[in-house]
Design an enzyme around this catalytic site. Structure first.
Site, PDB file in Angstrom:
ATOM      1  N   GLY A  33       0.830  -1.198   0.000  1.00  0.00           N
ATOM      2  CA  GLY A  33       0.000   0.000   0.000  1.00  0.00           C
ATOM      3  C   GLY A  33       0.866   1.250   0.000  1.00  0.00           C
ATOM      4  O   GLY A  33       2.076   1.190  -0.257  1.00  0.00           O
ATOM      5  N   ALA A  35       2.069   3.171   2.331  1.00  0.00           N
ATOM      6  CA  ALA A  35       3.211   3.227   3.255  1.00  0.00           C
ATOM      7  C   ALA A  35       4.333   2.302   2.781  1.00  0.00           C
ATOM      8  O   ALA A  35       5.515   2.690   2.778  1.00  0.00           O
ATOM      9  CB  ALA A  35       2.770   2.854   4.666  1.00  0.00           C
ATOM     10  N   THR A  63      -4.970   0.493   0.160  1.00  0.00           N
ATOM     11  CA  THR A  63      -4.841   1.850  -0.396  1.00  0.00           C
ATOM     12  C   THR A  63      -5.667   1.994  -1.667  1.00  0.00           C
ATOM     13  O   THR A  63      -6.317   3.016  -1.894  1.00  0.00           O
ATOM     14  CB  THR A  63      -3.351   2.127  -0.719  1.00  0.00           C
ATOM     15  OG1 THR A  63      -2.639   2.216   0.512  1.00  0.00           O
ATOM     16  CG2 THR A  63      -3.171   3.405  -1.523  1.00  0.00           C
ATOM     17  N   ARG A  64      -5.613   0.976  -2.491  1.00  0.00           N
ATOM     18  CA  ARG A  64      -6.271   1.023  -3.794  1.00  0.00           C
ATOM     19  C   ARG A  64      -7.761   1.371  -3.700  1.00  0.00           C
ATOM     20  O   ARG A  64      -8.361   1.921  -4.616  1.00  0.00           O
ATOM     21  CB  ARG A  64      -6.090  -0.351  -4.434  1.00  0.00           C
ATOM     22  CG  ARG A  64      -6.611  -0.461  -5.806  1.00  0.00           C
ATOM     23  CD  ARG A  64      -6.506  -1.894  -6.279  1.00  0.00           C
ATOM     24  NE  ARG A  64      -7.733  -2.216  -6.989  1.00  0.00           N
ATOM     25  CZ  ARG A  64      -8.147  -3.428  -7.239  1.00  0.00           C
ATOM     26  NH1 ARG A  64      -7.455  -4.473  -6.834  1.00  0.00           N
ATOM     27  NH2 ARG A  64      -9.254  -3.621  -7.898  1.00  0.00           N
ATOM     28  N   ALA A  66      -9.154   3.333  -1.342  1.00  0.00           N
ATOM     29  CA  ALA A  66      -9.428   4.620  -0.682  1.00  0.00           C
ATOM     30  C   ALA A  66     -10.074   5.559  -1.691  1.00  0.00           C
ATOM     31  O   ALA A  66      -9.629   5.663  -2.831  1.00  0.00           O
ATOM     32  CB  ALA A  66      -8.139   5.215  -0.143  1.00  0.00           C
ATOM     33  N   ASP A 230      -2.402  -9.787   9.270  1.00  0.00           N
ATOM     34  CA  ASP A 230      -1.275 -10.735   9.438  1.00  0.00           C
ATOM     35  C   ASP A 230      -0.036 -10.048  10.024  1.00  0.00           C
ATOM     36  O   ASP A 230       0.663 -10.613  10.855  1.00  0.00           O
ATOM     37  CB  ASP A 230      -0.841 -11.366   8.106  1.00  0.00           C
ATOM     38  CG  ASP A 230      -1.978 -11.560   7.143  1.00  0.00           C
ATOM     39  OD1 ASP A 230      -3.087 -11.885   7.594  1.00  0.00           O
ATOM     40  OD2 ASP A 230      -1.749 -11.364   5.945  1.00  0.00           O
ATOM     41  N   HIS A 251     -16.794   3.038   9.159  1.00  0.00           N
ATOM     42  CA  HIS A 251     -17.146   4.111   8.230  1.00  0.00           C
ATOM     43  C   HIS A 251     -18.668   4.251   8.246  1.00  0.00           C
ATOM     44  O   HIS A 251     -19.379   3.246   8.200  1.00  0.00           O
ATOM     45  CB  HIS A 251     -16.653   3.781   6.816  1.00  0.00           C
ATOM     46  CG  HIS A 251     -16.664   4.969   5.907  1.00  0.00           C
ATOM     47  ND1 HIS A 251     -17.821   5.490   5.381  1.00  0.00           N
ATOM     48  CD2 HIS A 251     -15.655   5.758   5.454  1.00  0.00           C
ATOM     49  CE1 HIS A 251     -17.518   6.543   4.635  1.00  0.00           C
ATOM     50  NE2 HIS A 251     -16.210   6.736   4.662  1.00  0.00           N
ATOM     51  N   ARG A 299     -16.256  10.985  12.172  1.00  0.00           N
ATOM     52  CA  ARG A 299     -16.809   9.706  11.728  1.00  0.00           C
ATOM     53  C   ARG A 299     -17.418   8.869  12.859  1.00  0.00           C
ATOM     54  O   ARG A 299     -18.448   8.235  12.684  1.00  0.00           O
ATOM     55  CB  ARG A 299     -15.646   8.940  11.105  1.00  0.00           C
ATOM     56  CG  ARG A 299     -16.025   7.996  10.067  1.00  0.00           C
ATOM     57  CD  ARG A 299     -14.782   7.544   9.368  1.00  0.00           C
ATOM     58  NE  ARG A 299     -14.540   8.339   8.188  1.00  0.00           N
ATOM     59  CZ  ARG A 299     -13.481   8.167   7.397  1.00  0.00           C
ATOM     60  NH1 ARG A 299     -12.584   7.250   7.690  1.00  0.00           N
ATOM     61  NH2 ARG A 299     -13.334   8.905   6.338  1.00  0.00           N
ATOM     62  N   GLU A 382      -1.466   1.829   8.267  1.00  0.00           N
ATOM     63  CA  GLU A 382      -2.567   1.470   9.169  1.00  0.00           C
ATOM     64  C   GLU A 382      -2.145   0.492  10.251  1.00  0.00           C
ATOM     65  O   GLU A 382      -2.685   0.501  11.358  1.00  0.00           O
ATOM     66  CB  GLU A 382      -3.743   0.886   8.357  1.00  0.00           C
ATOM     67  CG  GLU A 382      -4.962   0.605   9.216  1.00  0.00           C
ATOM     68  CD  GLU A 382      -6.166   0.134   8.439  1.00  0.00           C
ATOM     69  OE1 GLU A 382      -6.122   0.167   7.186  1.00  0.00           O
ATOM     70  OE2 GLU A 382      -7.154  -0.268   9.072  1.00  0.00           O
ATOM     71  N   SER A 398      -5.258   9.012   6.736  1.00  0.00           N
ATOM     72  CA  SER A 398      -4.530   7.734   6.665  1.00  0.00           C
ATOM     73  C   SER A 398      -3.546   7.705   5.502  1.00  0.00           C
ATOM     74  O   SER A 398      -2.399   7.270   5.665  1.00  0.00           O
ATOM     75  CB  SER A 398      -5.491   6.557   6.573  1.00  0.00           C
ATOM     76  OG  SER A 398      -6.411   6.764   5.538  1.00  0.00           O
TER      77      SER A 398
HETATM   78  C1  SIN Z   1     -13.790   8.173   2.523  1.00  0.00           C
HETATM   79  O1  SIN Z   1     -13.532   8.502   1.389  1.00  0.00           O
HETATM   80  O2  SIN Z   1     -14.846   8.452   3.086  1.00  0.00           O
HETATM   81  C2  SIN Z   1     -12.783   7.386   3.297  1.00  0.00           C
HETATM   82  C3  SIN Z   1     -11.562   8.169   3.469  1.00  0.00           C
HETATM   83  C4  SIN Z   1     -10.843   7.771   4.713  1.00  0.00           C
HETATM   84  O3  SIN Z   1     -11.061   6.685   5.235  1.00  0.00           O
HETATM   85  O4  SIN Z   1     -10.078   8.589   5.207  1.00  0.00           O
END
Ligand code: SIN
Length: 548
Positions: A33, A35, A63-64, A66, A230, A251, A299, A382, A398
């Site tokens: 990802g 990082a 990451t892909r 996000a 893992d 979320h 959130r 993460e 993140s």
């Molecule tokens: C989102 O686009 O709502 C998620 C972005 C995040 O987790 O920071």
């Protein structure tokens, strides 16, 4: 320094080592990802021999998926580092480490500039500057994005391409099973399983874990199938301390479909940032009166409010009314496509949504440079708990953290190597993680979703712990699936232990039986490590201060 020959293979090579196959490198980076790839590229620039390891393809990671973007200050827009720090601290429920927050937020603009130099293209506004949106908890328009709502995909594409250009070797479809340890407990490499399940060894002066989170511990998650924790399990088994693991962020809005399990399509917060509002089945707004920021509250607040609304109505979802957003399909193509697949047109009808497991705010306790308490072991992204997120991560912090800490972790490895801090190659041997307790994944997901999601209580947490204890069996870690299941089993144990310990509600940790925040008793992180039997031990504050 050792050199890792190109015999390991260029990115994309499908290397299949024999069981006694070995490679050496200065640094092994696990995970592909933001990082992990950033760290690998930076380490390569610093002249280290680097080997990447990923259990999927190099182009595949959390990451892909996000969507929203990268939170990063542009002083030219009237925003400030102080403002971003204040929003991060407010979202974090009193558990962020302010100096860490300031350091990572201040490092954002330069890290994003380097990401753009590596080929990432962000969306532009009409005046040619980077387009910026808002998400929950942000007091300014500071979230930059790509492809409308495909930021992670663009970041992943650009970094993977750069890894290819720089010929950083990556072992794809290899899973890390255990660390190699020296007699003094330092980490000196990894035991891996290749795509066919054959064991192979990588000896390295340093191991950097960037394996992401563990959303797959729950039935419904925004995370892909590979998010099974893992790396975190491996770090705990290597003696590392973890912190803040009770703070699993849900979320507020994944696309709801009846009975959905596994990865559910995200409906980015940026949709609310651009005017959409949450409503119940009768069309009544969910957020007014709950928080001054309304639909753009942090959130944890929004997810908890939705959960209460659903419980009151006996419903399993609410709706997101985005009909006021012009050009929805152009601005949010990923969300639009996901909605279209289930027959929803966001321009005309509200989108059915529900909260789902999304992000581990806690993880391996590290310094802001990714150093763990175990010599030779580093973590970023993460998987790591740097102190940036506290009890609830601010949206789009993140990718920012992955970028900034990924680079810093590579620099820390180079520094520690130069200072002679790391064990020489060849002294390390595999540990004893060939066998580990494993419970059925479906059972874990059901129990965690029912008893350790939003609104946990002592009795439910105890039920989940005892049912998992009764169900697990020792299994040989001889295949990818069983390595993942062992990690999920261990993380369930640890999470249930720390969630039971924290008898208050704070951030993402919402206790039905302790609904109030208790600053007098609990304004501190819970740290945990494994004892000699592999059971989680929650560290007392005195022990914890010297632990990581
Ligand atoms: C989102 O686009 O709502 C998620 C972005 C995040 O987790 O920071």
């Amino acid at each position: 320094m050792s050199t890792l020959g190109d015999e390991v293979g260029a990115p994309g090579a499908k290397t299949s080592p024999t069981p006694d196959w070995e490679a050496t490198a200065d640094l092994v980076v696990v995970g592909s990802g933001v990082a992990g790839l950033t760290a690998a590229l930076r380490a390569r620039e610093l002249g280290l021999s680097v080997l990447g390891v990923t259990k999927a393809a190099v182009s595949d990671s959390n990451t892909r998926w996000a969507q929203g973007g990268v939170a990063v200050v542009d002083a030219g827009t009237g925003d400030s580092v102080a403002g971003h720090v204040a929003d991060t601290l407010a979202a974090g429920g009193g558990l962020c480490e302010e100096d860490v927050v300031r350091s990572i937020v201040a490092g954002g603009p330069a890290a994003v500039a380097r990401l753009r130099a590596r080929g990432t293209t962000f969306d532009r506004a009409d005046d040619g500057t980077l387009a910026r949106t808002r998400e929950g908890g942000h007091s300014a328009f500071r979230v930059i994005h790509a492809g409308g709502d495909a930021t992670g995909a663009e970041v992943q594409r650009a970094l993977a391409a750069d890894v290819g250009r720089k010929r950083v070797p990556v072992l794809e479809r290899h899973i890390a099973v255990d660390t190699l340890r020296t007699s003094s407990g330092d980490v000196g490499g990894l035991l891996l399983l290749d795509p066919d399940g054959a064991a192979c060894v990588v000896r390295a002066r340093a191991v950097l874990l960037a394996t992401g989170g563990f959303g797959q511990l729950y039935q419904a998650t925004s995370n892909p199938e590979i998010a099974t924790g893992d790396g975190l399990a491996l770090a705990l088994r290597a003696g590392a301390v973890a912190a803040d693991l009770e703070f699993v962020q849900f979320h507020p809005t994944v696309l709801y479909t009846p009975g959905a399990r596994g990865r559910c399509p995200l409906v980015t917060e940026a949709v609310r940032g651009e005017g959409a509002v949450l409503v119940d089945a009768g069309g009544a707004r969910v957020m007014p009166g709950v928080h001054p920021l309304g639909d753009l509250a942090p959130r944890d607040v929004v997810s908890a409010a939705i959960t209460r609304t659903m419980a009151d109505a006996g419903a399993d979802h609410v709706y997101l009314d985005a009909s006021g957003i012009g050009g929805f399909a152009r601005r949010f193509p990923t969300v639009h496509a996901a909605c279209a697949r289930v027959g929803v047109d966001p321009a005309r009808e509200p989108i059915p949504v529900a909260p789902a497991a999304h992000f581990a705010c806690g993880g391996v306790a590290t310094s802001p440079e990714g150093r763990t308490g175990v010599r030779g072991l580093y973590a970023a992204g993460e998987i790591a708990r740097t102190g940036l997120h506290g009890a609830n991560r601010l949206a789009s912090n993140s990718l920012l953290e992955g970028l900034v800490v990924g680079e810093r972790a590579a620099e820390a490895v180079a520094m520690d190597l130069a200072a002679g801090e790391l064990a020489p190659l060849t002294r390390a041997t595999p540990g004893d993680a060939a066998v580990a307790p494993v419970a059925n994944r479906g059972l874990l997901q059901r129990l965690m979703s029912r008893h350790a999601a939003i609104g946990r209580g002592a009795s439910g947490l105890a039920v989940a712990a005892s049912r998992i204890a009764a169900a697990r069996r020792d299994r040989a870690l001889d295949g990818h699936g069983v390595v993942e299941d062992a990690a999920l089993t261990l993380l369930a144990d640890v999470l249930l232990a720390v969630a039971a310990e924290r008898t208050e509600s704070r951030g993402c940790h919402v206790r039905a039986d302790y609904p109030q925040r208790d600053d007098a008793g609990w304004q501190r992180s819970l740290r945990v490590r494994l004892d000699a039997t592999g059971a989680p031990v929650v560290l007392t504050p005195a022990l914890a201060s010297g632990a990581a």
